[in-house]
Every structure is written in structure tokens, then in C-alpha cells.
Design an enzyme around this catalytic site. Sequence first.
Site, mmCIF file in Angstrom:
data_model
loop_
_atom_site.group_PDB
_atom_site.id
_atom_site.type_symbol
_atom_site.label_atom_id
_atom_site.label_comp_id
_atom_site.label_asym_id
_atom_site.label_seq_id
_atom_site.Cartn_x
_atom_site.Cartn_y
_atom_site.Cartn_z
ATOM 1 N N PHE A 13 9.997 0.245 5.504
ATOM 2 C CA PHE A 13 9.171 -0.707 6.254
ATOM 3 C C PHE A 13 10.001 -1.919 6.712
ATOM 4 C CE2 PHE A 13 6.017 -4.340 5.283
ATOM 5 C CZ PHE A 13 5.639 -4.479 6.604
ATOM 6 N N GLU A 86 12.547 1.338 -4.822
ATOM 7 C CA GLU A 86 11.190 1.817 -5.030
ATOM 8 C C GLU A 86 10.345 0.548 -4.991
ATOM 9 O OE1 GLU A 86 9.844 4.751 -5.271
ATOM 10 O OE2 GLU A 86 11.711 5.873 -5.150
ATOM 11 N N ASP A 133 8.867 -12.132 -4.420
ATOM 12 C CA ASP A 133 8.284 -13.242 -5.183
ATOM 13 C C ASP A 133 7.686 -12.761 -6.510
ATOM 14 O OD1 ASP A 133 6.070 -11.895 -4.155
ATOM 15 O OD2 ASP A 133 5.095 -13.675 -3.313
ATOM 16 N N GLU A 134 7.510 -11.426 -6.639
ATOM 17 C CA GLU A 134 6.842 -10.907 -7.842
ATOM 18 C C GLU A 134 7.681 -11.120 -9.108
ATOM 19 O OE1 GLU A 134 4.735 -7.198 -7.226
ATOM 20 O OE2 GLU A 134 4.678 -7.541 -5.073
ATOM 21 N N SER A 158 8.316 -5.341 -10.707
ATOM 22 C CA SER A 158 8.898 -6.688 -10.612
ATOM 23 C C SER A 158 9.979 -6.897 -11.668
ATOM 24 C CB SER A 158 7.816 -7.767 -10.691
ATOM 25 O OG SER A 158 7.019 -7.620 -11.831
ATOM 26 N N LYS A 161 13.131 -5.427 -10.247
ATOM 27 C CA LYS A 161 13.703 -6.291 -9.202
ATOM 28 C C LYS A 161 14.336 -7.540 -9.849
ATOM 29 C CE LYS A 161 13.467 -5.962 -5.254
ATOM 30 N NZ LYS A 161 14.373 -5.300 -4.265
ATOM 31 N N TYR A 214 -9.303 -3.304 -5.947
ATOM 32 C CA TYR A 214 -9.105 -3.395 -7.397
ATOM 33 C C TYR A 214 -9.858 -4.602 -7.959
ATOM 34 C CZ TYR A 214 -5.073 -0.296 -6.463
ATOM 35 O OH TYR A 214 -4.244 0.719 -6.060
ATOM 36 N N ASP A 287 -9.518 -2.141 -12.079
ATOM 37 C CA ASP A 287 -8.430 -3.042 -11.709
ATOM 38 C C ASP A 287 -7.068 -2.406 -12.024
ATOM 39 O OD1 ASP A 287 -7.337 -5.297 -10.672
ATOM 40 O OD2 ASP A 287 -8.152 -6.679 -12.175
ATOM 41 N N HIS A 291 -2.705 -6.775 -13.398
ATOM 42 C CA HIS A 291 -2.746 -7.223 -11.998
ATOM 43 C C HIS A 291 -2.464 -8.724 -11.867
ATOM 44 C CE1 HIS A 291 -5.204 -6.605 -8.022
ATOM 45 N NE2 HIS A 291 -3.997 -7.100 -7.813
HETATM 46 P P1 NAD Z 1 9.794 0.707 1.440
HETATM 47 O O1 NAD Z 1 9.315 1.411 0.205
HETATM 48 O O2 NAD Z 1 8.988 0.775 2.692
HETATM 49 O O3 NAD Z 1 11.261 1.239 1.817
HETATM 50 C C1 NAD Z 1 12.254 1.448 0.847
HETATM 51 C C2 NAD Z 1 13.379 2.269 1.485
HETATM 52 O O4 NAD Z 1 14.396 2.481 0.480
HETATM 53 C C3 NAD Z 1 12.930 3.659 1.958
HETATM 54 O O5 NAD Z 1 13.423 3.922 3.261
HETATM 55 C C4 NAD Z 1 13.533 4.613 0.949
HETATM 56 O O6 NAD Z 1 13.846 5.899 1.481
HETATM 57 C C5 NAD Z 1 14.789 3.850 0.511
HETATM 58 N N1 NAD Z 1 15.226 4.247 -0.836
HETATM 59 C C6 NAD Z 1 14.467 4.323 -1.961
HETATM 60 N N2 NAD Z 1 15.205 4.767 -2.987
HETATM 61 C C7 NAD Z 1 16.469 4.935 -2.522
HETATM 62 C C8 NAD Z 1 17.688 5.374 -3.113
HETATM 63 N N3 NAD Z 1 17.730 5.725 -4.414
HETATM 64 N N4 NAD Z 1 18.798 5.431 -2.349
HETATM 65 C C9 NAD Z 1 18.751 5.077 -1.027
HETATM 66 N N5 NAD Z 1 17.619 4.682 -0.406
HETATM 67 C C10 NAD Z 1 16.498 4.616 -1.153
HETATM 68 O O7 NAD Z 1 10.037 -0.800 0.978
HETATM 69 P P2 NAD Z 1 9.850 -2.170 1.784
HETATM 70 O O8 NAD Z 1 8.455 -2.614 1.630
HETATM 71 O O9 NAD Z 1 10.444 -2.031 3.114
HETATM 72 O O10 NAD Z 1 10.751 -3.136 0.911
HETATM 73 C C11 NAD Z 1 12.148 -3.281 1.188
HETATM 74 C C12 NAD Z 1 12.746 -4.278 0.194
HETATM 75 O O11 NAD Z 1 12.081 -5.536 0.310
HETATM 76 C C13 NAD Z 1 12.595 -3.847 -1.253
HETATM 77 O O12 NAD Z 1 13.771 -4.198 -1.931
HETATM 78 C C14 NAD Z 1 11.413 -4.658 -1.762
HETATM 79 O O13 NAD Z 1 11.523 -4.894 -3.153
HETATM 80 C C15 NAD Z 1 11.573 -5.937 -0.959
HETATM 81 N N6 NAD Z 1 10.320 -6.691 -0.684
HETATM 82 C C16 NAD Z 1 9.229 -6.058 -0.135
HETATM 83 C C17 NAD Z 1 8.076 -6.809 0.150
HETATM 84 C C18 NAD Z 1 6.877 -6.172 0.819
HETATM 85 O O14 NAD Z 1 5.857 -6.835 1.005
HETATM 86 N N7 NAD Z 1 6.917 -4.918 1.219
HETATM 87 C C19 NAD Z 1 8.039 -8.182 -0.143
HETATM 88 C C20 NAD Z 1 9.176 -8.784 -0.707
HETATM 89 C C21 NAD Z 1 10.311 -8.030 -0.968
HETATM 90 P P1 TYD Z 2 -0.020 -4.072 -2.378
HETATM 91 O O1 TYD Z 2 -0.105 -3.881 -0.897
HETATM 92 O O2 TYD Z 2 0.196 -2.884 -3.246
HETATM 93 O O3 TYD Z 2 1.120 -5.172 -2.640
HETATM 94 P P2 TYD Z 2 1.528 -5.946 -4.025
HETATM 95 O O4 TYD Z 2 0.950 -5.254 -5.185
HETATM 96 O O5 TYD Z 2 3.021 -5.836 -3.985
HETATM 97 O O6 TYD Z 2 1.017 -7.349 -3.859
HETATM 98 O O7 TYD Z 2 -1.343 -4.778 -2.864
HETATM 99 C C1 TYD Z 2 -1.774 -6.023 -2.311
HETATM 100 C C2 TYD Z 2 -2.980 -6.472 -3.099
HETATM 101 O O8 TYD Z 2 -4.068 -5.550 -2.832
HETATM 102 C C3 TYD Z 2 -2.768 -6.454 -4.610
HETATM 103 O O9 TYD Z 2 -3.481 -7.554 -5.184
HETATM 104 C C4 TYD Z 2 -3.416 -5.143 -5.047
HETATM 105 C C5 TYD Z 2 -4.545 -4.958 -4.043
HETATM 106 N N1 TYD Z 2 -4.881 -3.546 -3.729
HETATM 107 C C6 TYD Z 2 -6.215 -3.105 -3.805
HETATM 108 O O10 TYD Z 2 -7.139 -3.874 -4.136
HETATM 109 N N2 TYD Z 2 -6.487 -1.803 -3.490
HETATM 110 C C7 TYD Z 2 -5.517 -0.913 -3.123
HETATM 111 O O11 TYD Z 2 -5.824 0.284 -2.871
HETATM 112 C C8 TYD Z 2 -4.151 -1.370 -3.030
HETATM 113 C C9 TYD Z 2 -3.047 -0.454 -2.629
HETATM 114 C C10 TYD Z 2 -3.883 -2.710 -3.345
#
Ligand code: NAD
Ligand code: TYD
Length: 351
Positions: A13, A86, A133-134, A158, A161, A214, A287, A291
Amino acid sequence: MSKTILITGGAGFIGSHVVRLFVNKYPDYKIVNLDKLTYAGNLENLSDIDNKENYQFVKGDITDSKFVESVFQKYQFDGVIHLAAESHVDRSILNPMEFINTNIIGTVNLLNATRNIWKENTKDKLFYNISTDEVYGALGSEGFFTEETRYDPKSPYSASKASADHLVRAYFNTYKLPVVISNCSNNYGPNQFPEKLIPLAVNNIKNNKPLPIYGKGENIRDWLYVEDHAKAIDLIFHKGKLGNTYNIGGNNEWTNIDLIHKLCEIMDDRLNKPSGTSAKLITFVKDRAGHDLRYAIDSSKLQKELGWKHSVNFEKRFEQTVDWYLNSQKWLDNINSGEYEKYYEKQYVKR
Ligand code: NAD
Ligand code: TYD
């Protein structure tokens, strides 16, 4: 090419938005995207740039140290932006070991390979770890996470991370590896895997399926548009101070239930349904274990020191995001794979 930059997790993403930004903005950088293509990785996210000359995809697993060493020896990277992880809390509760392997061991493999190619020659080099931030744990109804907030991770995700961040700082302190870390709040926008709250809700409303909320839906998240995150990463990569941490946030707090009601209104409008139709799908479910109640980021350091700003118009960005999922049926169909269906059943149907 003036620099060769490794971006890990670029098919995911956030990674795909970062790869696109760097490939388009810096034609003189060679951008190497290393990704295992797990269930969350999708090269379709990058179909608009995959034939650019300064872009190269390498498929591989960061937990495989020999493979990682060979890629670093081949490309001799000048910079690393590490996003591969992950990333889903619910999956970390079901299966923590994959998180320990990828998020901790995978990060150490990258740190070791970086040290091996740079040795003492670290001028203009940078290892940038993308964190969350988690790692700070959960807030009550008041206050914000700053860069000085003590780490207090609560989920296997978290905690993995947080471990990675500690190791990155340890390599800075011990081996003088040039590093920087940023910790960001929840992202929203196109290309997010539909296990996460917003795309899951759009997908379920479209398919007339229950919207699982949840607990009571009172948990609060601070939502940032994914392209704002990518721009912050660009800024920190080029201007961040070595050894520093930067918090990135949207200053945009929503309870889950309020956010879902807002999304339901947009969906009613787009699907030409009477107001209140989508909201009838809201279903309160058991929940999430442990959480976290509230996340909220103080990003004033990034704003003051590096001049970062997030986009102000959340309403517009949120509507555009919903429209993107509505207009991306093929993308969603390709993602609704056997693996995702099995996960969905375990997480929601058999609970
Ligand atoms: P995502 O799950 O969408 O993408 C993760 C990517 O990493 C995937 O393309 C996957 O194929 C690859 N990957 C997983 N395991 C791998 C491995 N062993 N070797 C090589 N590639 C591997 O995640 P995202 O939401 O895009 O998050 C990206 C980064 O940003 C992560 O480090 C996450 O902790 C951090 N982050 C995400 C959010 C959020 O809201 N999504 C917020 C803050 C920080
Ligand atoms: P999520 O998108 O999994 O992000 P994070 O856990 O990293 O914050 O979840 C966002 C919020 O939504 C979190 O408080 C959990 C809640 N949630 C639900 O209530 N139902 C769901 O099916 C999912 C996936 C998340």
C-alpha cells in the site's frame, strides 16, 4: 544515475505510493523495489510506472540473509527506505511468528547488508526505517505521541516494529550507521489491502455484507492521506537529521464508528440508495484482543524543522478514496484471492 535507492515493500500500500513518487520525481535516481509479493504485495499497484527506465523490481524475501547480501552486492545501494513488513494487527494476533521473522529478522538482515557494503564510507548514505505510531502504545482521551514518548507496544505487530526501531538505533549508536526513523499514524488512500478498516468497509457495503465494528467503535485513529505520508518520507529522506526520529500524523482524529457512518453516507450517495441504507450493515462484533484505545500524533517537529504540511481537505481526500475503490473492481477482484477468503473466514465468520 546519481544514486541507487532500495525501497523494500514497494508493491504494498504505502510502498507503491513511495516508489511512484521517487521514480517520477527523481529520474536520475535508480529505484530498486524489493518485495516478496506476499498476499499484501501487488505489482498492479505500480502498472503505471513499471516500464520506466529508472525503475527495477526484484522479487525476494528480506528474511533470507544470503539473498539480501547478494542484492546489496549487486546494486551497491546509496540509500535504503525500508517499508517491507507484515502490517496487519489482527493477523499478528493470529500468527505472531511471521511478524517476528519479517519485521525483526528481516530488518536486521537489511542493516547487516547495508553495513557490509558501506563499511566506513557512509558520506551521503542513509538507512531510513519506516515505522508506526503504534510503537508508543495507546493514549487515553488526552495528549499526543511525541518523538520523546516512551515505547510501550501492545500488540505482536507493534512490538515487532518497536524491536526493529530499537535495532536501527542500536546500529546508529554502535556502528555509526547513518539512520533515520519516522513513525506515522493510520494511512488511508488507494491501493490499501481490503483487510484494513476503510477498504474492507467499502468492499462489504458493495457486496451487502455486514460491517464488522470491534467493540463499541469508540477507538480513535488519526488518519493521514497516503500521498501526504509519501511526501513526508521524501522530505525526511533528503533533509532528515541523522539519528533522528520524526513523527508524521494527520491531526485528524476519528472514532471508528463516526468514520464508518461518514463512509456509509458517501456509499449511499454513490450507490443511489436512500440515506441510512449502508449504515444498517453496521454490526458490532467481539473486540480485538488488547485493542489500543487511541492514537494521535504530534507532528510539530517535522513541521517546524523540515517544513512539512499535510493536505487540509480530509473530506475531499476521503471521498476520492471511496471513489477509487468503487472504480477499481478489477483490482479488488484480483485481490479477493483464496488466501484472503480463508483469512476472512477465520477472522470474522468463525469468531
Ligand atoms: P502492506 O502490508 O500493504 O505492504 C507490505 C509490503 O511488504 C507488501 O508488498 C509485502 O509483499 C512486502 N513484504 C512483506 N513481507 C516481506 C518479506 N519478508 N520480504 C520482502 N517483502 C515483504 O503494508 P503498508 O500498510 O503499506 O505498510 C508499509 C510500512 O509502513 C510498514 O512497515 C508498516 O509497518 C508501516 N506503516 C503503515 C501504516 C498504515 O497505516 N498502513 C502506518 C504507519 C506505518
Ligand atoms: P486497522 O485498519 O486494522 O488499522 P490499525 O489496527 O493499525 O489501527 O483498524 C483501524 C481501526 O478499526 C482499529 O481501531 C480496529 C478497527 N477495526 C474494526 O472495528 N473492524 C474491522 O473489521 C477492522 C479491520 C478494524
